[in-house]
Design a protein around this motif. Structure first.
Motif, mmCIF file in Angstrom:
data_model
loop_
_atom_site.group_PDB
_atom_site.id
_atom_site.type_symbol
_atom_site.label_atom_id
_atom_site.label_comp_id
_atom_site.label_asym_id
_atom_site.label_seq_id
_atom_site.Cartn_x
_atom_site.Cartn_y
_atom_site.Cartn_z
ATOM 1 N N ALA A 36 34.665 -56.039 -28.729
ATOM 2 C CA ALA A 36 33.775 -56.019 -29.887
ATOM 3 C C ALA A 36 33.849 -54.667 -30.598
ATOM 4 O O ALA A 36 33.815 -54.603 -31.838
ATOM 5 N N VAL A 37 33.981 -53.589 -29.828
ATOM 6 C CA VAL A 37 34.137 -52.260 -30.429
ATOM 7 C C VAL A 37 35.507 -52.140 -31.098
ATOM 8 O O VAL A 37 35.628 -51.583 -32.199
ATOM 9 N N VAL A 38 36.535 -52.665 -30.450
ATOM 10 C CA VAL A 38 37.891 -52.608 -31.016
ATOM 11 C C VAL A 38 37.940 -53.314 -32.373
ATOM 12 O O VAL A 38 38.567 -52.825 -33.323
ATOM 13 N N ILE A 39 37.259 -54.453 -32.476
ATOM 14 C CA ILE A 39 37.243 -55.191 -33.740
ATOM 15 C C ILE A 39 36.618 -54.347 -34.847
ATOM 16 O O ILE A 39 37.090 -54.331 -35.991
ATOM 17 N N VAL A 40 35.538 -53.632 -34.533
ATOM 18 C CA VAL A 40 34.893 -52.773 -35.533
ATOM 19 C C VAL A 40 35.829 -51.653 -35.962
ATOM 20 O O VAL A 40 35.989 -51.373 -37.155
ATOM 21 N N VAL A 41 36.466 -51.008 -34.989
ATOM 22 C CA VAL A 41 37.337 -49.872 -35.294
ATOM 23 C C VAL A 41 38.552 -50.310 -36.099
ATOM 24 O O VAL A 41 38.943 -49.660 -37.086
ATOM 25 N N THR A 42 39.172 -51.415 -35.714
ATOM 26 C CA THR A 42 40.341 -51.885 -36.462
ATOM 27 C C THR A 42 39.953 -52.390 -37.844
ATOM 28 O O THR A 42 40.714 -52.249 -38.805
ATOM 29 N N GLY A 43 38.751 -52.970 -37.958
ATOM 30 C CA GLY A 43 38.269 -53.355 -39.278
ATOM 31 C C GLY A 43 38.092 -52.141 -40.170
ATOM 32 O O GLY A 43 38.405 -52.176 -41.370
ATOM 33 N N GLY A 44 37.603 -51.041 -39.579
ATOM 34 C CA GLY A 44 37.505 -49.796 -40.336
ATOM 35 C C GLY A 44 38.871 -49.271 -40.731
ATOM 36 O O GLY A 44 39.045 -48.726 -41.829
ATOM 37 N N ALA A 45 39.852 -49.435 -39.842
ATOM 38 C CA ALA A 45 41.209 -48.980 -40.159
ATOM 39 C C ALA A 45 41.777 -49.755 -41.344
ATOM 40 O O ALA A 45 42.499 -49.200 -42.180
ATOM 41 N N VAL A 46 41.452 -51.053 -41.421
ATOM 42 C CA VAL A 46 41.902 -51.851 -42.566
ATOM 43 C C VAL A 46 41.370 -51.254 -43.864
ATOM 44 O O VAL A 46 42.098 -51.087 -44.853
ATOM 45 N N ARG A 47 40.084 -50.921 -43.865
ATOM 46 C CA ARG A 47 39.486 -50.344 -45.064
ATOM 47 C C ARG A 47 40.063 -48.959 -45.370
ATOM 48 O O ARG A 47 40.408 -48.658 -46.525
ATOM 49 N N LEU A 48 40.152 -48.110 -44.372
ATOM 50 C CA LEU A 48 40.520 -46.712 -44.596
ATOM 51 C C LEU A 48 41.991 -46.547 -44.946
ATOM 52 O O LEU A 48 42.382 -45.517 -45.502
ATOM 53 N N THR A 49 42.835 -47.520 -44.617
ATOM 54 C CA THR A 49 44.254 -47.470 -45.010
ATOM 55 C C THR A 49 44.513 -48.250 -46.298
ATOM 56 O O THR A 49 45.671 -48.474 -46.657
ATOM 57 N N GLU A 50 43.418 -48.675 -46.954
ATOM 58 C CA GLU A 50 43.509 -49.430 -48.213
ATOM 59 C C GLU A 50 44.291 -50.730 -48.033
ATOM 60 O O GLU A 50 45.065 -51.141 -48.888
ATOM 61 N N SER A 51 44.047 -51.375 -46.866
ATOM 62 C CA SER A 51 44.760 -52.616 -46.549
ATOM 63 C C SER A 51 43.866 -53.840 -46.649
ATOM 64 O O SER A 51 44.209 -54.911 -46.153
ATOM 65 N N GLY A 52 42.688 -53.691 -47.273
ATOM 66 C CA GLY A 52 41.743 -54.786 -47.337
ATOM 67 C C GLY A 52 42.285 -56.031 -47.996
ATOM 68 O O GLY A 52 41.902 -57.143 -47.651
ATOM 69 N N LEU A 53 43.180 -55.855 -48.958
ATOM 70 C CA LEU A 53 43.821 -56.993 -49.616
ATOM 71 C C LEU A 53 45.313 -57.025 -49.290
ATOM 72 O O LEU A 53 46.119 -57.495 -50.092
ATOM 73 N N GLY A 54 45.651 -56.516 -48.094
ATOM 74 C CA GLY A 54 47.047 -56.584 -47.665
ATOM 75 C C GLY A 54 47.532 -58.013 -47.597
ATOM 76 O O GLY A 54 48.680 -58.315 -47.927
ATOM 77 N N CYS A 55 46.662 -58.920 -47.136
ATOM 78 C CA CYS A 55 46.862 -60.361 -47.285
ATOM 79 C C CYS A 55 45.944 -60.789 -48.416
ATOM 80 O O CYS A 55 44.720 -60.634 -48.317
ATOM 81 N N ASP A 56 46.502 -61.313 -49.490
ATOM 82 C CA ASP A 56 45.714 -61.520 -50.702
ATOM 83 C C ASP A 56 44.979 -62.847 -50.747
ATOM 84 O O ASP A 56 44.327 -63.161 -51.746
ATOM 85 N N THR A 57 45.052 -63.648 -49.679
ATOM 86 C CA THR A 57 44.293 -64.893 -49.651
ATOM 87 C C THR A 57 43.908 -65.196 -48.204
ATOM 88 O O THR A 57 44.248 -64.441 -47.277
ATOM 89 N N TRP A 58 43.234 -66.321 -48.005
ATOM 90 C CA TRP A 58 42.768 -66.722 -46.675
ATOM 91 C C TRP A 58 42.610 -68.237 -46.667
ATOM 92 O O TRP A 58 42.223 -68.817 -47.691
#
Length: 331
Positions: A36-58
Motif C-alpha cells: 500500500a505504501v509502494v503504490i502511494v510512492v510510485t503514484g507520486g513518481a508518476v506525477r513528479l516525472t510528468e508521466s501522468g498522461l504517459g498512457c493517454d487513455t484507459w
C-alpha cells in the motif's frame, strides 16, 4: 442423487492441503501494508516525472495498444508500470485472504477486511482511469490519494488484527486519554487532506502540458498545512505527557515517541522542499513520509486497546449408547 461433497469449496480444498501458521498470516498482512505504501510512492513518481498522461487513455494505454509503445518513451513506461503494480497488490491481498481462510480456526475478521482491501484497490483503479480520461483533474487526483490512505488504514487494521484475538476490543486507557487520541487521529487526517490540496494547487501538475490546477494560492495553503503540523505536534507531546502521568504501559508511550520522531523528520523534509523550491526527489520523500506519519498515528491508536482470544468451542457431548440386555433376560 448423491450428496455434493463439501470439498468442492475451493477454500476447503486449500485448507485440507495447506495449514498456514499464524506467523505466515501476520507476514502476509504486513506485506499488504508495504505494498500500500509502494503504490502511494510510485503514484507520486508518476506525477513528479510528468508521466501522468504517459498512457493517454484507459483501460488501454493508447487507443490502439494495451501496452505502451516505443515512441511513448519513459513516461509511458512509468505510467503503465504503476498500473501493473495494482495487480501485484491484488496478488498480495489475495494471498492474505486465502491464508486467513485456510487457517484453522478460520479468521473471518481478516478475510472480511481483506475483501475490503480488494474493493478499495478496484475502486482506486477506476478512479485512476477517470483521472487519465479527465486530463489529470486535480480534485480527482486528490481523491485518488485519499483512497490510497484508506487502503493503508485497512491494511494496518488487518496487520493489527493478525496479531491479536477476535474478542471484543477493550480499552487499556481511560476515556479522556482515548478521546485525546481520537483528536490526534482527526488532526492528522486533516493534515493529510490539506497536503493533498497543496499538491493539487502546487507546481507539480503531473504532466509537462498545461493541466488544470486547484485555483488557490498554494503558498497560503502550504502555510495552513504547516499550522496543522504544529497542532499535530502539540497533541502528540501532550499525549505523551498524559500517558506518562497516568503511568501507562511502556509500549503505549514508545508508540507516541515513534510518532514524534517521524513528525519531526517529516517536518524537516517539508522545510527542505519548501526552501529548495520543491525539487522532485524531496517531494517524493515527503510523500513517503506522509505514509509513515499515518502508520505511526495508527500504531498509537491500536496500542491503546486489545482483543482477547475467543474461548475455544466446547464439543457437544456424544449421545449415550443404549446398553444391550443379556440374551434370555425378561422383565
Amino acid at each position: 442423487m448423491g450428496r455434493v461433497p463439501n470439498s468442492l469449496n475451493p477454500f476447503e480444498l486449500i485448507a485440507r492441503r495447506w495449514q498456514p501458521s499464524a506467523r505466515f498470516v501476520e507476514r502476509a498482512a504486513l506485506a499488504t501494508v508495504v505494498m500500500a505504501v509502494v503504490i502511494v510512492v510510485t503514484g507520486g513518481a508518476v506525477r513528479l516525472t510528468e508521466s501522468g498522461l504517459g498512457c493517454d487513455t484507459w483501460p488501454r494505454c493508447t487507443s490502439g495498444s494495451l501496452t505502451p509503445t516505443a515512441d511513448m518513451g519513459m513516461h509511458g513506461a512509468i505510467e503503465f508500470g504503476n498500473r501493473m503494480l495494482t495487480y501485484v497488490l491484488c496478488v498480495f491481498v489475495g494471498l492474505l485472504i486465502i491464508a486467513a481462510r485456510a487457517r484453522t480456526p478460520v479468521r473471518r475478521s481478516l478475510t472480511r477486511l481483506g475483501w475490503v482491501q480488494f474493493w478499495l484497490i478496484m475502486g482506486n483503479a477506476v478512479i485512476g482511469g477517470i483521472i487519465v480520461l479527465t486530463g489529470l483533474n486535480p480534485y480527482i487526483v486528490s481523491s485518488h490519494f485519499l483512497l490510497s490512505t484508506a487502503l493503508l488504514t485497512v491494511a494496518m487494521a488487518v496487520w493489527q488484527r493478525s496479531r491479536e484475538g477476535d474478542g471484543a476490543p477493550r480499552d487499556l486507557v481511560a476515556r479522556p486519554v482515548r478521546q485525546m487520541t481520537w483528536l490526534l487521529v482527526g488532526a492528522t487526517l486533516a493534515l493529510i487532506l490539506i497536503g493533498t490540496v497543496v499538491t493539487g494547487a502546487g507546481p507539480h501538475a503531473g504532466d509537462a502540458r498545461e493541466v488544470h490546477r486547484i485555483p488557490l494560492d498554494w503558498q497560503e495553503i502550504t502555510q495552513l498545512h504547516v499550522d496543522f503540523v504544529y497542532i499535530v505536534l502539540g497533541l502528540t507531546v501532550a499525549l505523551w505527557f498524559t500517558l506518562r502521568a497516568v503511568n501507562a504501559p511502556a509500549a503505549q508511550r514508545r508508540a507516541v515517541l515513534d510518532l514524534l520522531a517521524v513528525l519531526l523528520l517529516q517536518g524537516a523534509i517539508g522545510y527542505v522542499q519548501y526552501f529548495t523550491h520543491l525539487p522532485e526527489v524531496v517531494v517524493g520523500i515527503h510523500m513517503f513520509g506522509s505514509c509513515l506519519v499515518w502508520i505511526a498515528v495508527l500504531r498509537v491508536f491500536f496500542a491503546q486497546r486489545e482483543r482477547a482470544e475467543l474461548p475455544a468451542p466446547v464439543p457437544a457431548p456424544a449421545p449415550a449408547q443404549p446398553v444391550a440386555e443379556p440374551a434370555g433376560s425378561s422383565r
